[in-house]
Design a protein around this motif. Sequence first.
Motif, PDB file in Angstrom:
ATOM      1  N   GLU A  72       2.256   2.555 -11.345  1.00 48.50           N
ATOM      2  CA  GLU A  72       0.764   2.573 -11.101  1.00 48.50           C
ATOM      3  C   GLU A  72       0.099   3.776 -10.411  1.00 48.50           C
ATOM      4  O   GLU A  72      -0.876   4.264 -10.544  1.00 48.50           O
ATOM      5  CB  GLU A  72       0.095   1.311 -10.580  1.00 48.50           C
ATOM      6  CG  GLU A  72       0.493   0.253 -11.374  1.00 48.50           C
ATOM      7  CD  GLU A  72      -0.303  -0.097 -12.730  1.00 48.50           C
ATOM      8  OE1 GLU A  72      -1.357   0.557 -12.626  1.00 48.50           O
ATOM      9  OE2 GLU A  72       0.050  -0.591 -13.613  1.00 48.50           O
ATOM     10  N   GLN A  77      -4.071  -4.283 -20.323  1.00 48.92           N
ATOM     11  CA  GLN A  77      -3.291  -5.673 -20.217  1.00 48.92           C
ATOM     12  C   GLN A  77      -3.850  -6.853 -19.869  1.00 48.92           C
ATOM     13  O   GLN A  77      -4.116  -7.711 -20.397  1.00 48.92           O
ATOM     14  CB  GLN A  77      -1.857  -5.502 -20.177  1.00 48.92           C
ATOM     15  CG  GLN A  77      -1.000  -6.863 -20.542  1.00 48.92           C
ATOM     16  CD  GLN A  77      -0.696  -6.968 -21.831  1.00 48.92           C
ATOM     17  OE1 GLN A  77      -0.429  -5.877 -22.738  1.00 48.92           O
ATOM     18  NE2 GLN A  77      -1.344  -7.654 -22.808  1.00 48.92           N
ATOM     19  N   ILE A  78      -4.625  -6.580 -18.687  1.00 50.40           N
ATOM     20  CA  ILE A  78      -4.999  -7.752 -18.060  1.00 50.40           C
ATOM     21  C   ILE A  78      -6.383  -8.158 -19.016  1.00 50.40           C
ATOM     22  O   ILE A  78      -7.014  -9.307 -19.319  1.00 50.40           O
ATOM     23  CB  ILE A  78      -5.763  -7.350 -16.664  1.00 50.40           C
ATOM     24  CG1 ILE A  78      -4.348  -7.392 -15.790  1.00 50.40           C
ATOM     25  CG2 ILE A  78      -6.932  -8.497 -16.277  1.00 50.40           C
ATOM     26  CD1 ILE A  78      -4.845  -6.821 -14.393  1.00 50.40           C
ATOM     27  N   ASP A 110      -4.106   4.244 -20.253  1.00 47.80           N
ATOM     28  CA  ASP A 110      -4.763   3.298 -19.531  1.00 47.80           C
ATOM     29  C   ASP A 110      -5.910   2.757 -20.170  1.00 47.80           C
ATOM     30  O   ASP A 110      -6.042   2.713 -21.575  1.00 47.80           O
ATOM     31  CB  ASP A 110      -5.328   4.179 -18.243  1.00 47.80           C
ATOM     32  CG  ASP A 110      -6.373   5.043 -18.641  1.00 47.80           C
ATOM     33  OD1 ASP A 110      -6.733   5.247 -19.940  1.00 47.80           O
ATOM     34  OD2 ASP A 110      -6.760   6.088 -17.649  1.00 47.80           O
ATOM     35  N   GLU A 117      -7.345  -8.906 -10.027  1.00 42.43           N
ATOM     36  CA  GLU A 117      -5.702  -9.271 -10.511  1.00 42.43           C
ATOM     37  C   GLU A 117      -5.299  -7.783 -10.436  1.00 42.43           C
ATOM     38  O   GLU A 117      -4.029  -7.795 -10.526  1.00 42.43           O
ATOM     39  CB  GLU A 117      -6.190  -9.864 -11.919  1.00 42.43           C
ATOM     40  CG  GLU A 117      -4.897 -10.011 -12.575  1.00 42.43           C
ATOM     41  CD  GLU A 117      -5.152 -10.923 -13.734  1.00 42.43           C
ATOM     42  OE1 GLU A 117      -4.097 -11.274 -14.395  1.00 42.43           O
ATOM     43  OE2 GLU A 117      -6.231 -11.309 -14.061  1.00 42.43           O
ATOM     44  N   LYS A 118      -5.869  -6.696 -10.962  1.00 40.11           N
ATOM     45  CA  LYS A 118      -5.427  -5.556 -11.107  1.00 40.11           C
ATOM     46  C   LYS A 118      -4.756  -4.900  -9.545  1.00 40.11           C
ATOM     47  O   LYS A 118      -3.784  -4.095  -9.782  1.00 40.11           O
ATOM     48  CB  LYS A 118      -6.600  -4.681 -11.237  1.00 40.11           C
ATOM     49  CG  LYS A 118      -5.986  -2.884 -11.536  1.00 40.11           C
ATOM     50  CD  LYS A 118      -7.129  -2.024 -11.860  1.00 40.11           C
ATOM     51  CE  LYS A 118      -6.751  -0.450 -11.778  1.00 40.11           C
ATOM     52  NZ  LYS A 118      -8.019   0.025 -12.017  1.00 40.11           N
ATOM     53  N   SER A 158       5.547  -2.776 -10.247  1.00 41.15           N
ATOM     54  CA  SER A 158       5.052  -1.619 -10.807  1.00 41.15           C
ATOM     55  C   SER A 158       4.361  -0.533 -10.117  1.00 41.15           C
ATOM     56  O   SER A 158       3.721   0.420 -10.651  1.00 41.15           O
ATOM     57  CB  SER A 158       4.165  -2.137 -11.990  1.00 41.15           C
ATOM     58  OG  SER A 158       3.073  -2.649 -11.422  1.00 41.15           O
ATOM     59  N   ILE A 208      -0.046  -5.358  -7.539  1.00 38.01           N
ATOM     60  CA  ILE A 208       0.837  -4.190  -8.354  1.00 38.01           C
ATOM     61  C   ILE A 208       2.432  -5.142  -8.265  1.00 38.01           C
ATOM     62  O   ILE A 208       2.905  -4.722  -9.469  1.00 38.01           O
ATOM     63  CB  ILE A 208       0.516  -3.059  -7.854  1.00 38.01           C
ATOM     64  CG1 ILE A 208      -0.797  -2.630  -8.258  1.00 38.01           C
ATOM     65  CG2 ILE A 208       1.712  -2.054  -8.234  1.00 38.01           C
ATOM     66  CD1 ILE A 208      -1.035  -1.343  -7.471  1.00 38.01           C
ATOM     67  N   LYS A 236      -1.074   0.638 -19.228  1.00 34.62           N
ATOM     68  CA  LYS A 236      -1.177   0.376 -17.729  1.00 34.62           C
ATOM     69  C   LYS A 236      -1.906  -1.223 -17.516  1.00 34.62           C
ATOM     70  O   LYS A 236      -2.474  -1.871 -18.546  1.00 34.62           O
ATOM     71  CB  LYS A 236      -2.442   1.141 -17.074  1.00 34.62           C
ATOM     72  CG  LYS A 236      -1.899   2.841 -17.228  1.00 34.62           C
ATOM     73  CD  LYS A 236      -0.791   3.019 -16.153  1.00 34.62           C
ATOM     74  CE  LYS A 236      -0.481   4.228 -15.871  1.00 34.62           C
ATOM     75  NZ  LYS A 236       0.247   4.948 -17.062  1.00 34.62           N
ATOM     76  N   LYS A 237      -1.540  -1.794 -16.423  1.00 34.07           N
ATOM     77  CA  LYS A 237      -1.798  -3.130 -16.128  1.00 34.07           C
ATOM     78  C   LYS A 237      -3.076  -3.778 -16.488  1.00 34.07           C
ATOM     79  O   LYS A 237      -3.335  -4.487 -17.097  1.00 34.07           O
ATOM     80  CB  LYS A 237      -1.424  -3.357 -14.613  1.00 34.07           C
ATOM     81  CG  LYS A 237      -1.469  -4.850 -14.296  1.00 34.07           C
ATOM     82  CD  LYS A 237      -0.951  -5.131 -12.757  1.00 34.07           C
ATOM     83  CE  LYS A 237      -1.221  -6.384 -12.492  1.00 34.07           C
ATOM     84  NZ  LYS A 237      -0.798  -6.951 -11.088  1.00 34.07           N
ATOM     85  N   GLU A 238      -4.091  -2.752 -15.833  1.00 37.43           N
ATOM     86  CA  GLU A 238      -5.553  -3.195 -16.173  1.00 37.43           C
ATOM     87  C   GLU A 238      -5.994  -3.329 -17.702  1.00 37.43           C
ATOM     88  O   GLU A 238      -6.449  -4.319 -18.012  1.00 37.43           O
ATOM     89  CB  GLU A 238      -6.453  -2.050 -15.594  1.00 37.43           C
ATOM     90  CG  GLU A 238      -8.000  -2.432 -15.794  1.00 37.43           C
ATOM     91  CD  GLU A 238      -8.871  -1.283 -15.153  1.00 37.43           C
ATOM     92  OE1 GLU A 238     -10.071  -1.761 -14.759  1.00 37.43           O
ATOM     93  OE2 GLU A 238      -8.274  -0.176 -14.979  1.00 37.43           O
ATOM     94  N   THR A 295       4.214   1.810 -22.390  1.00 37.73           N
ATOM     95  CA  THR A 295       3.658   0.556 -21.852  1.00 37.73           C
ATOM     96  C   THR A 295       2.313   0.808 -21.454  1.00 37.73           C
ATOM     97  O   THR A 295       2.022   1.869 -20.391  1.00 37.73           O
ATOM     98  CB  THR A 295       4.429   0.027 -20.839  1.00 37.73           C
ATOM     99  OG1 THR A 295       5.955   0.078 -21.139  1.00 37.73           O
ATOM    100  CG2 THR A 295       4.080  -1.220 -20.195  1.00 37.73           C
TER     101      THR A 295
END
Length: 306
Positions: free
Chosen positions: A196, A46-47, A12, A185-186, A192, A189, A42-44, A40
């Motif tokens: 998440e 990558q943001i 993360d 943006e996080k 995913s 979802i 976590k999305k945050e 991979t």
Amino acid sequence: MRNVVTTYINPDMDGISLMYAYTELLRKKGEDAEYYFEGTMKKEAQIVLNKFNIKLKNIDKVNNEDEFVLVDTNYLSEISKDINTDNIVEIIDHHNREEWIDKKENLDVQIEPIGAAATLVAERFKNENIDISEESVILLYYGIISNTMNLKIKLTSQKDKDMAEWLKSKSSKINDKTTAEIFVEKSEIGDSLREEMEVEFKDQFMTISWSMGQLEVANVEDFLGRYEEKIRAILKQVSEENDVEYISVNCMDIINGYSIIVAYNEKVAKIIADSTGIEFDGLKAKTKELVSRKEIVKVLRGIYKK
């Protein structure tokens, strides 16, 4: 000897920030250092990387003779199988300490029960008066903000707050508007959701079969209006696939500052309510302030510890 800074699989924001920044700190102290992770992010994370145009240069593989620094974890079950655990030389973390650490000699350990492990690396830059890049400033700041829910959860220490303020003072790119944009943006979802939710693994410290996931989103009641049915389907699926008796997810509203706990069934709701005093209305409980998964799990572990 090469130092490889690494963290858990699928890291993360906190793990990513520590790998990047601590590698920089080691290099500036004259050491040969790289960073490595599997899976991979976590999305945050990558943001944040995209928002500030920060590029990672993760090495392709590790070697058996590398020495390893674990950051934001001390759990051997969470790290890559390619890592030679005999060559772990340092740990920087804020999670519960595993027993293997006390059996290993010549291990440099800093584990503190604070909001974010990123705080510990920021503190090293500051205290050792080592010049820090803007990229590391940004990543460490958002590592702290992410893990403490914008400095709102009870586990947030004064040290977390002080280091966040110090980091923020070092970059004009960090501001409240940008932070709110990242949170919103996080929350988008999409496909995913299961990833998440982080409900895949049983808690290894308890006598009961327990798993609690966590979602950190903006405007959580609107979010649950869109996703609750899918969340409950995922809880059912993971419970059956992993034979988890007690499973739930803690949904934290990072904008408005409260949590909604979604329990899989009445048995799960009862055990959380009886242990923590949090009141449920059916299979959901809304708290008056932000309550993190760590806080809930800490109470449960105290009652059902192995």
